[in-house]
Design a protein around this motif. Structure first.
Motif, PDB file in Angstrom:
ATOM      1  N   THR A 148       0.828  -1.205   0.000  1.00  0.00           N
ATOM      2  CA  THR A 148       0.000   0.000   0.000  1.00  0.00           C
ATOM      3  C   THR A 148       0.861   1.253   0.000  1.00  0.00           C
ATOM      4  OG1 THR A 148      -1.785  -1.147   1.170  1.00  0.00           O
ATOM      5  CG2 THR A 148      -1.787   1.262   1.256  1.00  0.00           C
ATOM      6  N   GLN A 149       1.902   1.270   0.817  1.00  0.00           N
ATOM      7  CA  GLN A 149       2.791   2.428   0.876  1.00  0.00           C
ATOM      8  C   GLN A 149       3.538   2.623  -0.447  1.00  0.00           C
ATOM      9  OE1 GLN A 149       4.894   0.936   4.309  1.00  0.00           O
ATOM     10  NE2 GLN A 149       4.016   2.494   5.664  1.00  0.00           N
ATOM     11  N   ASP A 152       1.156   4.114  -2.934  1.00  0.00           N
ATOM     12  CA  ASP A 152       0.962   5.545  -2.663  1.00  0.00           C
ATOM     13  C   ASP A 152       2.094   6.369  -3.275  1.00  0.00           C
ATOM     14  OD1 ASP A 152      -1.415   5.184  -1.300  1.00  0.00           O
ATOM     15  OD2 ASP A 152      -0.458   5.112   0.682  1.00  0.00           O
ATOM     16  N   ALA A 153       3.300   5.792  -3.263  1.00  0.00           N
ATOM     17  CA  ALA A 153       4.461   6.490  -3.824  1.00  0.00           C
ATOM     18  C   ALA A 153       4.510   6.378  -5.349  1.00  0.00           C
ATOM     19  CB  ALA A 153       5.743   5.931  -3.221  1.00  0.00           C
ATOM     20  N   PRO A 155       1.671   5.893  -7.994  1.00  0.00           N
ATOM     21  CA  PRO A 155       0.223   5.759  -8.201  1.00  0.00           C
ATOM     22  C   PRO A 155      -0.175   4.839  -9.350  1.00  0.00           C
ATOM     23  CG  PRO A 155       0.824   8.049  -7.819  1.00  0.00           C
ATOM     24  CD  PRO A 155       2.107   7.296  -7.977  1.00  0.00           C
ATOM     25  N   LYS A 158      -1.754   1.468  -8.657  1.00  0.00           N
ATOM     26  CA  LYS A 158      -3.127   1.340  -8.162  1.00  0.00           C
ATOM     27  C   LYS A 158      -4.108   0.943  -9.261  1.00  0.00           C
ATOM     28  CE  LYS A 158      -2.516   4.639  -4.372  1.00  0.00           C
ATOM     29  NZ  LYS A 158      -3.017   5.881  -3.722  1.00  0.00           N
ATOM     30  N   ARG A 174      -5.447  -4.503  -7.634  1.00  0.00           N
ATOM     31  CA  ARG A 174      -4.376  -3.629  -8.097  1.00  0.00           C
ATOM     32  C   ARG A 174      -3.258  -4.437  -8.756  1.00  0.00           C
ATOM     33  NH1 ARG A 174      -3.291   0.644  -3.115  1.00  0.00           N
ATOM     34  NH2 ARG A 174      -5.248   1.819  -3.298  1.00  0.00           N
ATOM     35  N   SER A 176      -0.261  -3.803  -8.297  1.00  0.00           N
ATOM     36  CA  SER A 176       0.926  -3.690  -7.441  1.00  0.00           C
ATOM     37  C   SER A 176       1.487  -5.044  -7.043  1.00  0.00           C
ATOM     38  CB  SER A 176       0.607  -2.862  -6.196  1.00  0.00           C
ATOM     39  OG  SER A 176      -0.528  -3.379  -5.519  1.00  0.00           O
TER      40      SER A 176
END
Length: 394
Positions: A148-149, A152-153, A155, A158, A174, A176
């Protein structure tokens, strides 16, 4: 004149298993690294398996000792490798595993991800490479971060793709996790400490040191030699299955080890020329060798042919539909039952055979107490839902 192949009985193989896999009290290791060396690779699909595999085989084992090896000393390396399975391997063997198996797995993972990104999102290889560069930069700044972190860095991570489209279990998630999996398979990033307890599957990620480059053919011979040392005698099918290699690579690697043929009764087996199993039998231990091994333990999952240590009638109780084994109870190199943990921390066992005496039952109770002490307040919830796991959890 034809050469007479030495005959190795099932009983000899079980005696070998008990000592080589550190399942007898007298054979237990004194360090986490010794356990990993003895077994070549520890299954790590379920995070708790690494810890419990060590606990069963090490004198004075603690979760902290395993964490020290994984995250502080980094003497063990987590890799996506044989059979596209997550393993923990000794650091000295990581470059061999990377060249012999992980490199091929990583290439397949990248190809599959590229196809999904192109088909569903219209992204090409250049887009993915740019995202990966941003991910590396973000991790260098963060030091350690969860998915998740990282998203966030970066995008772009996502964006969502559909998994198993058209199936009853279709999901959207996602990208990710897929990107992180590919980069980890390539050895560019690695899993750090999990969030929560040592049994948690929610890992943080950090940058990884690159492995030394080893020629693939040579690496396969080295890995096959390690496997024969720990698991021999084995069949050709055992080697091919355990490594995930094709038949040509398996045959070439086996030839490179210099292994000799032995007669296993039902099949031809292979051992290294200096394997102690070819010599006089060792003196047996005075007491029963009882172990409580976790789901996917490397001993239980070490051979394709398991009839010499597992009654085929017990397979439906112990294995799920994908061929994965639940926590098992062993005695003298044979699976005799399974075990589970209740919510109150109690270890419960279930015997699949009536051929146990008082000494065996006493040893089972002692091992259950030893495991209870190791677990402390941690509760183990195997993801494998075999009939025996459901019965014990109830």
């Amino acid at each position: 004149m034809a050469t007479i192949r030495p005959k190795i009985s099932d009983r000899q193989r079980r005696a070998m298993l008990v000592h080589r896999h550190l399942l007898a009290p007298s054979a237990r290791a004194t360090s986490v690294e010794q356990v990993a060396d003895a077994l070549v690779a520890l299954h790590a699909t379920e995070p708790a398996t690494v810890f419990l595999s060590v606990a069963a085989r090490m004198t004075g084992a603690t979760p902290q000792a395993v964490e020290q090896a994984l995250y502080e000393d980094q003497s063990l390396v987590r890799m996506l490798c044989m059979r596209r399975t997550v393993f923990v391997v000794p650091k000295a063997l990581a470059s061999v595993v990377e060249a012999s198996t992980a490199r091929t797995v990583a290439a397949r993972e990248r190809g599959a991800l590229a196809k999904v990104l192109a088909d569903q999102l219209g992204h090409d290889a250049a887009w993915l490479q740019a995202v990966e560069r941003d991910l590396i930069t973000a991790l260098a700044d963060l030091g350690e971060a969860d998915a998740t972190q990282i998203a966030d860095a970066v995008p772009q991570l996502k964006e969502r793709i559909t998994f198993s489209p058209g199936k009853p279990y279709e999901t959207r998630a996602r990208i990710s996790n897929k990107v992180l999996t590919v980069m980890a398979a390539e050895g560019r990033i690695r899993r750090g400490r999990p969030q929560g307890t040592w049994a948690s599957a929610k890992f943080r990620w950090t940058l990884a040191e690159p492995h030394a480059q080893v020629p693939a053919d040579h690496a396969r011979i080295v890995l096959a030699t390690c496997y024969l040392t720990a698991f021999g005698p084995v069949t050709l099918d055992d080697i091919k299955w355990w490594t995930g290699w094709n038949l040509t690579h398996t045959l070439n690697a086996l030839a490179g080890t210099g292994a000799v043929e032995v007669d296993l009764g039902h099949a031809t087996g292979y051992v290294l020329p200096d394997d102690p199993v070819l010599g006089p039998p060792d003196r047996a231990d005075s007491g029963p060798a009882v172990s409580l091994l976790p789901s996917l333990d490397p001993t239980a999952m070490g051979w394709r042919d398991r009839d010499w240590y597992l009654d085929p009638a017990h397979v439906p109780e112990l294995f799920d539909r994908n061929g994965n084994i639940c926590p098992t109870l062993w005695c003298d190199g044979r699976i005799i039952g399974g075990w589970g943990q209740h919510e109150d921390g109690r270890i419960v066992t279930h015997l699949l055979t009536t051929e146990t005496d008082r000494r065996v039952r006493t040893a089972i109770a002692a091992e259950a107490a030893r495991l209870t002490e190791f677990l402390g307040e941690v509760r183990i919830r195997p993801r494998l839902r075999t009939p025996l796991v459901r019965r014990l959890s109830g």
